[in-house]
Design an enzyme around this catalytic site. Structure first.
Site, PDB file in Angstrom:
ATOM      1  N   HIS A   1       0.868  -1.189   0.000  1.00 54.45           N
ATOM      2  CA  HIS A   1       0.000   0.000   0.000  1.00 54.45           C
ATOM      3  C   HIS A   1       0.904   1.238   0.000  1.00 54.45           C
ATOM      4  CE1 HIS A   1      -3.419   2.514   0.625  1.00 54.45           C
ATOM      5  NE2 HIS A   1      -3.708   2.233   1.874  1.00 54.45           N
TER       6      HIS A   1
ATOM      7  N   LYS B   1       7.744  -9.037  -6.765  1.00 56.27           N
ATOM      8  CA  LYS B   1       6.878  -7.899  -7.057  1.00 56.27           C
ATOM      9  C   LYS B   1       7.745  -6.656  -7.234  1.00 56.27           C
ATOM     10  CE  LYS B   1       2.507  -9.332  -6.544  1.00 56.27           C
ATOM     11  NZ  LYS B   1       1.751  -9.807  -5.370  1.00 56.27           N
TER      12      LYS B   1
ATOM     13  N   HIS C   1      -2.232  -2.498  -9.470  1.00 59.83           N
ATOM     14  CA  HIS C   1      -3.214  -1.836  -8.605  1.00 59.83           C
ATOM     15  C   HIS C   1      -4.459  -2.695  -8.567  1.00 59.83           C
ATOM     16  CE1 HIS C   1      -5.906   1.237  -6.975  1.00 59.83           C
ATOM     17  NE2 HIS C   1      -4.822   1.888  -6.627  1.00 59.83           N
TER      18      HIS C   1
ATOM     19  N   ASP D   1       2.534   5.565  -6.789  1.00 61.28           N
ATOM     20  CA  ASP D   1       3.754   5.535  -5.983  1.00 61.28           C
ATOM     21  C   ASP D   1       5.040   5.489  -6.792  1.00 61.28           C
ATOM     22  OD1 ASP D   1       1.979   3.669  -3.538  1.00 61.28           O
ATOM     23  OD2 ASP D   1       2.705   5.731  -3.407  1.00 61.28           O
TER      24      ASP D   1
ATOM     25  N   ARG E   1      -3.112  12.011   3.099  1.00 60.10           N
ATOM     26  CA  ARG E   1      -4.252  11.099   3.184  1.00 60.10           C
ATOM     27  C   ARG E   1      -5.073  11.275   4.454  1.00 60.10           C
ATOM     28  NH1 ARG E   1      -5.351   6.523   0.139  1.00 60.10           N
ATOM     29  NH2 ARG E   1      -4.598   7.849  -1.528  1.00 60.10           N
TER      30      ARG E   1
ATOM     31  N   ARG F   1     -18.902  -5.683   9.726  1.00 57.46           N
ATOM     32  CA  ARG F   1     -18.515  -7.007  10.223  1.00 57.46           C
ATOM     33  C   ARG F   1     -18.945  -8.036   9.186  1.00 57.46           C
ATOM     34  NH1 ARG F   1     -18.473 -12.278  11.038  1.00 57.46           N
ATOM     35  NH2 ARG F   1     -17.967 -12.968  13.153  1.00 57.46           N
TER      36      ARG F   1
END
Ligand code: SDX
Length: 375
Positions: free
Chosen positions: A220, A253, A259, A311, A336, A355
Site C-alpha cells: 500500500h 513484485k 493496482h 507511488d 491522506r 462485520r
C-alpha cells in the site's frame, strides 16, 4: 474450496459520496471534481476542505481555514517528550502512528462528536507535519525546531520544517500537487481500516492510528519508499531493464506497479506525477534518473501489462524534491489524513458496524481430549 473472492477484490463494501475511483464516466474525482483539475489549480488546503466539507471554499472560507490550520500546527510539550523518547532508528511511519495515538490520549475527542470531529480532523491535518519533522530533525541533529515555518500552505510548511529554509517555488508546487493526488482514493486499505474502526463507534484518533498502520505496508503506501530503494543502485536504463527482468523471472513484485482497481486502465495520478518528475529533472538539468524510471515503466508494461501506480513516479518526484526516502510514505500520510477524516465523518453519519462473514475451511466438529490422554 473457500471464499472465491480473496482480499474482497471487486466487492462493493459500502456507499461513499467522497470520491470515484476507476468509474467509467468519471475517472478519479473528489466530490465530483476531477483530480486533473484539482492537482493543476487547487491548493491542498482547498482540497482538504472540499473532502471534509463537501464544497470548494470561497476566498473567506479558505483564508479562515488556512488561519485555523496554522494556529493548530504546534504540539503539546508532553508529546515532544514522547517523540524525543522514540529511538532514532524508528521508522517515521511508526513515529506518526505513535504521535497520533499519543495526541489522542493528551487531547481526546470530546463527547460532542458531531462538532468536535471537525476540530480533531483539522488538528491532525495541521499538526502531523510538525509531529513528524520535530522527531526527524531532533534525532538527525538534536535540533528542537519550532512549528513556526513562515509558510501558510501545507506544502511549503512541510518543506520549510524539513530543510529549515523557504522552499523553491517549483518544489513547493510539486509537493502541493502530490498532496492533492495522495489525498483520497475511495475504499483503499487504509481508508477502509479507518472506516471499520469508526464503525464500532471508536474514537477519531484510533481510526486514524489504524489507518496509519495500514498505510505503512509495502503493498500500500509503503510502495513509494520501496520503489526508490530498489531503483537507487541502478546506474542506467539498460541496467534497470536487466534488473527488472531478473526480478520478474524470480517472481518478485516490482514496487510501484499494479493496482487492485487500475488493471485495464492506468492510474490517472501516475501521468501527473510523471510530468512533475520530468519538469523537476529538466529544471535540475539531469534526466538520468527519469530515463531509468521511464525504462522500467516500459519494461513492466511490455512484460506484464502492468501500469505504474501513483507511488512509482511519486517516489521520483519526492526524491527530486529532496524528501528523504524514509519520509516518502509519511508525506503520503500527511495528505491522506484529509481523505481518512472525510471517510470517518461519512461513516459516522450513517453508521452500521462493519462485520463481514467468513467461509469456514477448518476441521469438522471434534470431541474434547483431556490433557493426560493426548499423545
Ligand atoms: C497504493 O487501493 C488503493 O487505492 C491504493 C492506493 C491509494 O491511493 O490508496 O492507490 C495506493 O497502495 C498503490 C499500490 C502500491 N503498491 C505497490 O506498488 C505494490 C506492488 N503492487 C502489487 O503488490 C499489487 O499490484 C497490488 C497489491 C497493488 C494489487 O494487487 P492485487 O490486485 O491483489 O493483484 P495481485 O497481487 O493478485 O496481482 C495480479 C497479478 C499477479 O500475477 P500472477 O500471480 O496472477 O501471475 O499481477 C502480478 C501478480 O504477481 N503483479 C505483479 C505486481 N503487481 C501485480 N507482478 C510484479 N510486480 C508487481 N508490482
Amino acid at each position: 474450496m473457500g471464499c472465491e473472492v480473496k482480499g474482497l477484490e471487486g466487492v462493493i463494501a459500502g456507499d461513499t459520496a467522497i470520491s470515484t475511483v476507476g468509474k467509467k464516466d468519471m475517472g478519479l474525482t473528489y466530490r465530483g471534481y476531477s483530480v486533473e483539475d484539482l492537482s493543476e489549480h487547487a491548493s491542498f488546503e482547498e482540497v482538504a476542505y472540499l473532502l471534509i466539507h463537501d464544497k470548494l471554499p470561497n476566498h473567506r472560507e479558505l483564508e479562515e481555514y488556512r488561519t485555523a490550520l496554522v494556529n493548530m500546527r504546534g504540539v503539546p510539550d508532553r508529546l515532544k517528550v514522547v517523540l524525543e523518547s522514540l529511538p532514532p532508528a524508528s521508522h517515521p511511519m511508526d513515529v506518526l502512528r505513535t504521535g497520533c495515538s499519543a495526541l489522542g490520549a493528551i487531547e481526546p475527542e470530546t463527547a460532542e462528536r458531531e462538532q468536535d470531529q471537525y476540530r480533531v480532523a483539522d488538528r491532525l491535518l495541521a499538526s502531523f507535519p510538525y509531529m513528524l519533522l520535530y522527531w526527524y530533525r531532533f534525532h538527525q541533529s538534536g535540533a528542537r525546531i519550532s512549528h513556526e515555518s513562515g509558510q501558510r500552505e501545507m506544502a511549503g510548511h512541510i518543506l520549510a520544517l524539513l530543510n529549515g529554509m523557504p522552499p523553491e517555488a517549483i518544489v513547493r508546487k510539486a509537493i502541493n500537487a502530490s498532496l492533492v493526488l495522495y489525498a483520497e482514493h475511495e475504499f483503499n486499505a487504509s481508508t477502509f481500516s479507518a472506516r471499520v474502526t469508526a464503525s464500532t463507534l471508536s474514537d477519531f484518533h484510533s481510526a486514524v492510528t489504524a489507518a496509519i498502520g495500514t498505510l505503512s505496508g509495502p503493498l500500500h503506501g509503503g510502495a513509494n519508499e520501496q520503489a526508490m530503494k530498489m531503483i537507487t543502485p541502478l546506474r542506467s536504463p539498460d541496467e534497470a531493464e536487466k534488473e527488472i527482468l531478473r526480478m520478474l523471472a524470480a517472481k518478485k513484485k516490482v514496487m510501484g506497479f499494479g493496482h487492485r482497481v487500475y488493471k485495464k486502465q492506468p492510474d490517472p495520478r501516475s501521468s501527473i506525477m510523471k510530468e512533475w518528475a520530468r519538469r523537476l529533472s529538466a529544471e535540475a538539468g539531469d534526466m538520468g534518473l527519469f530515463l531509468i524510471f521511464e525504462r522500467i515503466e516500459e519494461v513492466m508494461f511490455r512484460e506484464k501489462k502492468l501500469f505504474a501506480n501513483v507511488d512509482f513516479y511519486g517516489a521520483l518526484t519526492y526524491h527530486l524534491c529532496g524528501i528523504p526516502t524514509e519520509l516518502f510514505t509519511p508525506v503520503f500520510a500527511l495528505a491522506r489524513v484529509s481523505g481518512w477524516a472525510a471517510h470517518i465523518i461519512e461513516q459516522r453519519a450513517d453508521n452500521k458496524l462493519i462485520r463481514p462473514s467468513a467461509e469456514y475451511i477448518g476441521p469438522e466438529a471434534r470431541a474434547y481430549v483431556p490433557l493426560d490422554e493426548r499423545p
